[in-house]
Motif scaffolding. Sequence first.
Motif, short mmCIF file in Angstrom:
data_model
loop_
_atom_site.label_atom_id
_atom_site.label_comp_id
_atom_site.label_asym_id
_atom_site.label_seq_id
_atom_site.Cartn_x
_atom_site.Cartn_y
_atom_site.Cartn_z
N GLN A 12 0.82 -1.20 0.00
CA GLN A 12 0.00 0.00 0.00
C GLN A 12 0.86 1.25 0.00
OE1 GLN A 12 -3.04 0.80 -0.36
NE2 GLN A 12 -4.12 -1.14 -0.25
N VAL A 13 0.35 2.29 -0.61
CA VAL A 13 1.01 3.58 -0.66
C VAL A 13 0.04 4.62 -0.12
CG1 VAL A 13 2.02 5.34 -2.13
CG2 VAL A 13 2.42 2.92 -2.65
N GLN A 14 0.52 5.44 0.78
CA GLN A 14 -0.28 6.54 1.31
C GLN A 14 0.26 7.85 0.73
OE1 GLN A 14 1.11 4.17 3.73
NE2 GLN A 14 -0.72 3.01 3.17
N LEU A 15 -0.66 8.68 0.27
CA LEU A 15 -0.29 9.96 -0.33
C LEU A 15 -1.05 11.08 0.36
CD1 LEU A 15 -0.61 8.84 -4.07
CD2 LEU A 15 1.49 8.99 -2.72
N VAL A 16 -0.33 12.12 0.74
CA VAL A 16 -0.95 13.25 1.42
C VAL A 16 -0.53 14.53 0.72
CG1 VAL A 16 -1.19 14.53 3.57
CG2 VAL A 16 -0.96 12.03 3.62
N GLU A 17 -1.52 15.23 0.16
CA GLU A 17 -1.25 16.48 -0.54
C GLU A 17 -1.32 17.66 0.42
OE1 GLU A 17 -3.96 14.05 -3.44
OE2 GLU A 17 -3.90 14.54 -1.30
N SER A 18 -0.60 18.72 0.06
CA SER A 18 -0.67 19.98 0.81
C SER A 18 -0.32 21.12 -0.14
CB SER A 18 0.29 19.96 2.00
OG SER A 18 1.62 19.81 1.56
N ALA A 56 3.36 14.03 -0.08
CA ALA A 56 4.25 13.17 0.69
C ALA A 56 3.78 11.73 0.56
CB ALA A 56 4.27 13.59 2.15
N ALA A 57 4.69 10.84 0.24
CA ALA A 57 4.35 9.44 0.03
C ALA A 57 4.98 8.57 1.11
CB ALA A 57 4.81 8.98 -1.34
N SER A 58 4.28 7.51 1.46
CA SER A 58 4.82 6.54 2.41
C SER A 58 4.25 5.18 2.08
CB SER A 58 4.47 6.93 3.85
OG SER A 58 3.06 6.96 4.02
N GLY A 59 4.91 4.16 2.61
CA GLY A 59 4.40 2.80 2.46
C GLY A 59 5.12 1.96 1.43
N ARG A 60 5.93 2.58 0.60
CA ARG A 60 6.67 1.83 -0.41
C ARG A 60 7.90 2.64 -0.79
NH1 ARG A 60 4.21 -2.52 -3.14
NH2 ARG A 60 5.69 -3.47 -4.58
N ASN A 105 10.94 11.70 -0.19
CA ASN A 105 9.68 11.03 -0.54
C ASN A 105 8.57 12.01 -0.88
OD1 ASN A 105 11.12 8.76 0.10
ND2 ASN A 105 9.83 8.11 1.79
N THR A 106 8.91 13.02 -1.64
CA THR A 106 7.92 14.03 -1.99
C THR A 106 7.95 14.33 -3.49
OG1 THR A 106 9.45 15.82 -1.51
CG2 THR A 106 7.97 15.14 0.27
N VAL A 107 6.80 14.70 -3.99
CA VAL A 107 6.67 15.21 -5.35
C VAL A 107 5.99 16.57 -5.26
CG1 VAL A 107 4.47 14.03 -5.74
CG2 VAL A 107 5.88 14.72 -7.69
N THR A 108 6.43 17.48 -6.08
CA THR A 108 5.96 18.86 -6.02
C THR A 108 5.42 19.31 -7.37
OG1 THR A 108 7.57 19.39 -4.30
CG2 THR A 108 6.67 21.22 -5.56
N LEU A 109 4.38 20.10 -7.33
CA LEU A 109 3.85 20.72 -8.54
C LEU A 109 3.90 22.24 -8.34
CD1 LEU A 109 2.52 20.11 -11.31
CD2 LEU A 109 0.32 20.48 -10.18
N GLN A 110 4.82 22.87 -9.03
CA GLN A 110 4.92 24.32 -9.01
C GLN A 110 4.01 24.88 -10.08
OE1 GLN A 110 6.70 26.43 -6.92
NE2 GLN A 110 5.58 28.05 -7.98
N ASP A 159 2.09 5.03 -8.88
CA ASP A 159 1.96 3.66 -9.39
C ASP A 159 3.35 3.13 -9.69
OD1 ASP A 159 -0.59 1.98 -10.49
OD2 ASP A 159 1.23 1.47 -11.60
N LEU A 160 3.44 1.80 -9.75
CA LEU A 160 4.72 1.17 -10.05
C LEU A 160 5.02 1.11 -11.54
CD1 LEU A 160 4.49 -1.80 -7.51
CD2 LEU A 160 6.00 0.18 -7.36
N ALA A 161 4.02 1.29 -12.37
CA ALA A 161 4.22 1.21 -13.82
C ALA A 161 5.02 2.42 -14.32
CB ALA A 161 2.87 1.14 -14.52
N PRO A 162 5.61 2.30 -15.50
CA PRO A 162 6.35 3.43 -16.06
C PRO A 162 5.46 4.64 -16.30
CG PRO A 162 6.90 1.39 -17.20
CD PRO A 162 5.74 1.08 -16.32
N ALA A 163 6.00 5.81 -16.03
CA ALA A 163 5.21 7.03 -16.16
C ALA A 163 4.68 7.23 -17.57
CB ALA A 163 6.04 8.24 -15.73
#
Length: 125
Positions: A1-7, A23-27, A77-82, A99-103
Amino acid sequence: QVQLVESGGGLVQAGGSLRLSCAASGRTFSSLSMGWFRQAPGNEREFVAAISWSGTNTYYADSVKGRFTISRDNAKNTVTLQMNSLKPEDTAIYYCAADLAPAGRLVVTGTFGYWGQGTQVTVSS
């Protein structure tokens, strides 16, 4: 499982900027392709941007190309959208996805397996 929290969502005037974080966690984060989607009232959810595992490859919807930038920090463990030069039509709930698949494949199929709860972005005219 993957947990994602946006801010980082909020209210901004047209022409302004906002920075969304997820912020992602779990994998192992570096094994995940990451993306951003949005959904405006009465509309279907639409793709905004995606980034590959390493950050080498990025993908954007035509509507945001040149204004939005997606990036990731695998150490944090973060991704950002400016988001710059925001327009009223950018108003939506923004969702982080993983997701684990290729982007590159996920951009076509939209079949991200993990989703955050979303953060509201409102752009006033």
